[in-house]
Design an enzyme around this catalytic site. Structure first.
Site, PDB file in Angstrom:
ATOM      1  N   GLN A 127     -23.617  19.431  16.013  1.00 10.43           N
ATOM      2  CA  GLN A 127     -22.901  19.772  14.723  1.00 10.43           C
ATOM      3  C   GLN A 127     -23.284  22.107  14.369  1.00 10.43           C
ATOM      4  OE1 GLN A 127     -22.614  19.287  11.430  1.00 10.43           O
ATOM      5  NE2 GLN A 127     -22.996  21.428  10.693  1.00 10.43           N
ATOM      6  N   CYS A 128     -22.485  22.126  14.670  1.00 10.58           N
ATOM      7  CA  CYS A 128     -22.313  23.643  15.197  1.00 10.58           C
ATOM      8  C   CYS A 128     -22.462  24.859  14.099  1.00 10.58           C
ATOM      9  CB  CYS A 128     -20.676  23.920  16.122  1.00 10.58           C
ATOM     10  SG  CYS A 128     -21.119  23.180  17.338  1.00 10.58           S
ATOM     11  N   GLN A 129     -21.688  24.505  12.732  1.00 13.84           N
ATOM     12  CA  GLN A 129     -21.909  25.163  11.127  1.00 13.84           C
ATOM     13  C   GLN A 129     -22.612  25.289  11.427  1.00 13.84           C
ATOM     14  OE1 GLN A 129     -20.632  24.554   7.660  1.00 13.84           O
ATOM     15  NE2 GLN A 129     -18.968  26.029   7.895  1.00 13.84           N
ATOM     16  N   GLY A 259     -21.902  15.153   5.090  1.00 15.53           N
ATOM     17  CA  GLY A 259     -20.682  15.129   5.701  1.00 15.53           C
ATOM     18  C   GLY A 259     -20.515  16.950   6.763  1.00 15.53           C
ATOM     19  N   MET A 260     -19.688  16.194   7.716  1.00 20.11           N
ATOM     20  CA  MET A 260     -19.043  17.852   8.074  1.00 20.11           C
ATOM     21  C   MET A 260     -17.907  17.367   8.457  1.00 20.11           C
ATOM     22  SD  MET A 260     -19.072  20.697   9.051  1.00 20.11           S
ATOM     23  CE  MET A 260     -18.179  22.042   9.738  1.00 20.11           C
ATOM     24  N   GLU A 261     -17.209  18.433   8.246  1.00 17.19           N
ATOM     25  CA  GLU A 261     -15.411  18.290   7.810  1.00 17.19           C
ATOM     26  C   GLU A 261     -14.855  18.516   9.602  1.00 17.19           C
ATOM     27  OE1 GLU A 261     -16.916  21.093   5.991  1.00 17.19           O
ATOM     28  OE2 GLU A 261     -16.149  22.717   7.111  1.00 17.19           O
ATOM     29  N   HIS A 285     -13.925  15.471  -0.564  1.00 22.66           N
ATOM     30  CA  HIS A 285     -14.528  17.255   0.128  1.00 22.66           C
ATOM     31  C   HIS A 285     -14.272  17.251   1.399  1.00 22.66           C
ATOM     32  CE1 HIS A 285     -17.095  20.508  -0.467  1.00 22.66           C
ATOM     33  NE2 HIS A 285     -17.294  20.311   0.599  1.00 22.66           N
ATOM     34  N   GLU A 286     -14.730  16.357   2.415  1.00 19.53           N
ATOM     35  CA  GLU A 286     -14.525  17.204   3.738  1.00 19.53           C
ATOM     36  C   GLU A 286     -13.094  17.159   3.806  1.00 19.53           C
ATOM     37  OE1 GLU A 286     -16.767  17.690   5.348  1.00 19.53           O
ATOM     38  OE2 GLU A 286     -18.478  16.839   3.677  1.00 19.53           O
ATOM     39  N   HIS A 289     -11.009  19.775   2.972  1.00 15.72           N
ATOM     40  CA  HIS A 289     -11.366  21.094   3.933  1.00 15.72           C
ATOM     41  C   HIS A 289     -10.590  20.940   4.804  1.00 15.72           C
ATOM     42  CE1 HIS A 289     -15.213  23.284   3.114  1.00 15.72           C
ATOM     43  NE2 HIS A 289     -15.967  22.009   3.594  1.00 15.72           N
ATOM     44  N   GLU A 308     -16.661  27.140   1.070  1.00 18.42           N
ATOM     45  CA  GLU A 308     -16.626  25.832  -0.002  1.00 18.42           C
ATOM     46  C   GLU A 308     -16.233  25.943  -1.426  1.00 18.42           C
ATOM     47  OE1 GLU A 308     -17.806  23.519   1.726  1.00 18.42           O
ATOM     48  OE2 GLU A 308     -18.050  24.444   3.532  1.00 18.42           O
ATOM     49  N   ASP A 365     -27.970  30.379   7.966  1.00 17.92           N
ATOM     50  CA  ASP A 365     -28.582  29.149   7.429  1.00 17.92           C
ATOM     51  C   ASP A 365     -30.143  29.431   6.021  1.00 17.92           C
ATOM     52  OD1 ASP A 365     -27.380  27.849   9.247  1.00 17.92           O
ATOM     53  OD2 ASP A 365     -29.025  27.448  10.689  1.00 17.92           O
ATOM     54  N   TYR A 373     -20.585  26.706  -3.478  1.00 15.60           N
ATOM     55  CA  TYR A 373     -19.605  25.672  -3.459  1.00 15.60           C
ATOM     56  C   TYR A 373     -19.483  26.091  -4.668  1.00 15.60           C
ATOM     57  CZ  TYR A 373     -20.999  23.950   0.739  1.00 15.60           C
ATOM     58  OH  TYR A 373     -21.584  23.224   1.883  1.00 15.60           O
ATOM     59  N   ARG A 535     -30.949  12.093   5.400  1.00 20.07           N
ATOM     60  CA  ARG A 535     -30.078  13.429   4.522  1.00 20.07           C
ATOM     61  C   ARG A 535     -31.089  14.113   4.128  1.00 20.07           C
ATOM     62  NH1 ARG A 535     -24.958  11.277   0.818  1.00 20.07           N
ATOM     63  NH2 ARG A 535     -24.043  12.799  -0.027  1.00 20.07           N
ATOM     64  N   MET A 536     -30.734  14.961   4.608  1.00 22.92           N
ATOM     65  CA  MET A 536     -31.694  16.206   3.229  1.00 22.92           C
ATOM     66  C   MET A 536     -31.054  16.337   2.350  1.00 22.92           C
ATOM     67  SD  MET A 536     -32.604  19.300   6.070  1.00 22.92           S
ATOM     68  CE  MET A 536     -30.324  20.293   6.185  1.00 22.92           C
ATOM     69  N   LYS A 537     -30.711  16.171   1.890  1.00 24.61           N
ATOM     70  CA  LYS A 537     -30.091  16.049   0.214  1.00 24.61           C
ATOM     71  C   LYS A 537     -31.158  15.074  -0.920  1.00 24.61           C
ATOM     72  CE  LYS A 537     -26.602  14.756  -3.711  1.00 24.61           C
ATOM     73  NZ  LYS A 537     -25.462  14.738  -3.359  1.00 24.61           N
TER      74      LYS A 537
HETATM   75 ZN   LIG Z   1     -17.375  21.624   2.366  1.00 23.78          ZN
END
Ligand SMILES: [Zn+2]
Length: 618
Positions: A127-129, A259-261, A285-286, A289, A308, A365, A373, A535-537
């Site tokens: 997960q690089c972002q 998710g990650m796009e 959403h993804e 992107h 976003e 971060d 968003y 999932r942190m959400k």
């Molecule tokens: Zn997004």
């Protein structure tokens, strides 16, 4: 010299890498990659070259002819990592770096078999972002510069590697396998992504395939089966899809994000697999992107809203096209609620609620929130309302075409929009949106018949007939609107069986409401969610509610005490992780850190500043 990205050592007067050839051996025992990265420059160059690294052990740097080059790895800086300074003889066309990653690499998450659905094989994903690619590869880790790459991953023979790139073959060699990939489209480094695990795939249509663990593949294939319709709707709105394939990887449950796009291979949490395609909004959403973010990219994190805000706008246009204006309005209303909460949470740092931020010395971060968003969305919505939907859509297509495979700043956006609609930015006072804090009064208030029906309940028990007609999103909106504490929790659950819901959004909205209302009958279900979902959400509101409720916490701690924990590796691992998360902290972010070794709060919907846990955890 000019450093044009506050989060990179990249100097725009130095050599610029345009392609990367990576060869890496994945070692699950030591949790490291032993790797070699070859960077080729736009043109032969000389002098100093600064690269970004984090926690990398650099073994050797040489030119493409194998000649050793002098280098210095500077001491690490907390946000940026360590500058790798290499001295290039004049006319150097590229370099090769041999190195090893750290078991603490901030982009890599190594899962035990017990943290997967299958339970027998380990799993690794990246997960690089925003700025974690540098913990996997020494490179110019700024979205300002795009690269193409090839990769060769050596992995255990029982496992499969997937990558946000085109697959170019697999070769078995004894007990290992070599998987080869090529990324023909140029990407910002944060979109470099791969995963290794027990994975199988199923074709969805000519352009899409879903990857998942064997235990999940059937459900995932059903859930994401509508992806071709989504892609056609998106192409109709935004122009041709430029990445050839749109594959989806259903992650293990501990994946901390929605998710990650990652281009060509979106990573998605399995919590969107509800069995009825009701939560595929994250997929929209993804997918969006693919145009906004991946094709036209923010030049650095100070312009994150260009990624976003535009993507939320594009996502809602897809929802409008596929589901109609009522569903669209409900999603807008949820977005407005999230924006209000984010702005309130950043009350002590209002400068982070601007669209264009100043982040020198700030970890991206830490700056993360729903503001880029949702405030970004409502700003674009205001522009659309002002110039008209059709003219705005036409402009959006021209903007995407103009900056295709490019990286831009807010100023580039302003100039392009001004060119199409002279005077409109001034008319709507765009400056207060872009450079001012908080939510301008010109932000739209979402309105619709179904929304009014929910709001007019004021949190009271809904009539059966109305509630039966609700979508998952409407349930979520209703549950979030019930005033706390709620006196009719027991009745709500008795009538609508919310504790048994298999829809993660409804379930977590309900459990949060119930905990905040001291309705302790839900505690065992809360415990079950916390011990299986990463999932942190979802973790954040549940832990926040628990942190305010000693009795509920005590009852959970009792349930997982060592003498009561049943035998079995999986259960033991869950218990360990659960009890460690409950040890002595009222801060949900600290629990999260222990659980998911949370690093980048890149969750497209992660809680504000969740990234801080990464810093603490390291
Ligand atoms: Zn997004």
């Amino acid at each position: 010299m000019a450093r044009r990205d506050p989060h990179s050592y990249n100097d725009d007067t130095q050599a610029e890498a345009v392609s990367l050839a990576l060869s890496a051996r994945v070692d699950f025992t030591s949790r490291t990659l032993a790797a070699e990265a070859t960077l080729t420059f736009v043109k032969p160059a000389g002098g100093l070259l600064d690269l970004d690294t984090r926690d990398l052990a650099i073994e050797a740097v040489e030119d493409l002819a194998g000649q050793r080059l002098a280098f210095k790895l500077h001491p690490a800086e907390p946000i940026l990592g360590a500058r790798l300074a290499i001295t290039l003889p004049d006319g150097t066309p590229g370099i090769r770096i041999r190195y090893r990653t750290s078991p603490q690499a901030s982009a890599l998450q190594w899962l035990e078999p017990a943290q997967t659905s299958g339970g027998t094989q380990p799993f690794l994903f990246s997960q690089c972002q925003a700025i974690h690619a540098r913990s996997v590869i020494p490179l110019q880790d700024t979205p300002r510069l795009r690269i193409r790459y090839t990769a060769e991953l050596t992995i255990p023979g029982a496992l499969t590697a997937v990558m946000a790139a085109a697959h170019r073959g697999r070769e078995a060699q004894g007990d290992v396998a070599i998987e080869r990939f090529e990324m023909p489209q140029s990407i910002p480094p944060y979109l470099f992504a791969f995963a290794v695990g027990e994975l199988v795939s199923r074709d969805l249509d000519a352009r899409s395939r879903v990857w998942a663990e064997p235990a999940v593949i059937d459900r995932a294939a059903y859930e994401f089966g509508g992806v071709d319709k989504m892609m056609l709707a998106a192409e109709e709105l935004f122009g041709p899809y430029d990445w050839e394939r749109f594959d989806v990887l259903a992650m293990p449950p501990s994946f901390p994000y929605g998710g990650m796009e990652n281009p060509r291979l979106t990573f998605l949490t399995p919590t969107v697999i509800a069995g009825d395609r009701s939560l595929v909004r994250v997929l929209a959403h993804e997918l969006a992107h693919s145009w906004t973010g991946n094709l036209v990219t923010n030049a650095n994190a100070e312009h994150f809203w260009l990624n976003e805000g535009f993507t939320v706008y594009a996502e809602r246009r897809i929802i409008l096209a596929l589901e109609g204006p009522e569903a669209f309005a409900i999603h807008e209303a949820l977005g407005r609620r999230a924006l209000d909460e984010s702005v309130a949470r950043f009350a002590d740092r209002p400068e982070l609620t601007r669209l264009r931020t100043q982040l020198a010395g700030v970890d991206p971060d830490d700056a993360y929130s729903q503001v880029p968003y949702q405030k970004g969305y409502f700003f674009l919505r205001l522009l659309e309302d002002t110039v008209g939907r059709e003219p705005f859509t036409t402009w959006l297509r021209s903007y995407l075409a103009a900056f295709r495979f490019g990286s831009i700043t807010t100023t580039d956006f302003e100039a392009h929009f001004e060119g199409a609609f002279p005077g409109v930015l001034a008319k709507v006072d765009a400056a207060t949106w872009i450079d001012g804090p908080g939510i301008p009064l010109t932000a739209a208030q979402p309105r619709s018949r179904r929304l009014t029906a929910i709001e007019s309940l004021g949190g009271a028990l809904p009539p059966d007939e109305l509630a039966r007609s609700w979508s998952a999103t409407e349930w979520q909106l209703y549950l979030e609107s019930v005033p706390r504490p709620c006196a009719h929790c027991a009745k709500l659950d008795e009538r609508f069986h919310l504790t048994q819901s298999t829809n993660s959004e409804i379930l977590v909205a309900w459990l949060t409401l119930a905990l905040q209302s001291k309705h302790h009958a839900v505690v065992p279900r809360v415990e079950q969610v916390l011990s299986t979902v990463g999932r942190m959400k979802f973790l954040r509101p549940l832990y926040a509610a628990l942190a305010a409720d000693d009795r509920a916490v005590r009852s959970i701690a009792r349930d997982v005490s060592p003498d009561r924990a049943p035998a079995g590796r999986q259960r033991a691992a869950r218990s360990r992780s659960l009890s460690s998360r409950h040890r002595g902290s009222a801060n949900p972010r600290r629990y999260t850190a222990r659980r998911v070794v949370a690093r980048r709060a890149a969750d497209r919907e992660a809680p504000a500043r969740a990234g801080r846990v990464r810093v603490r955890a390291r």
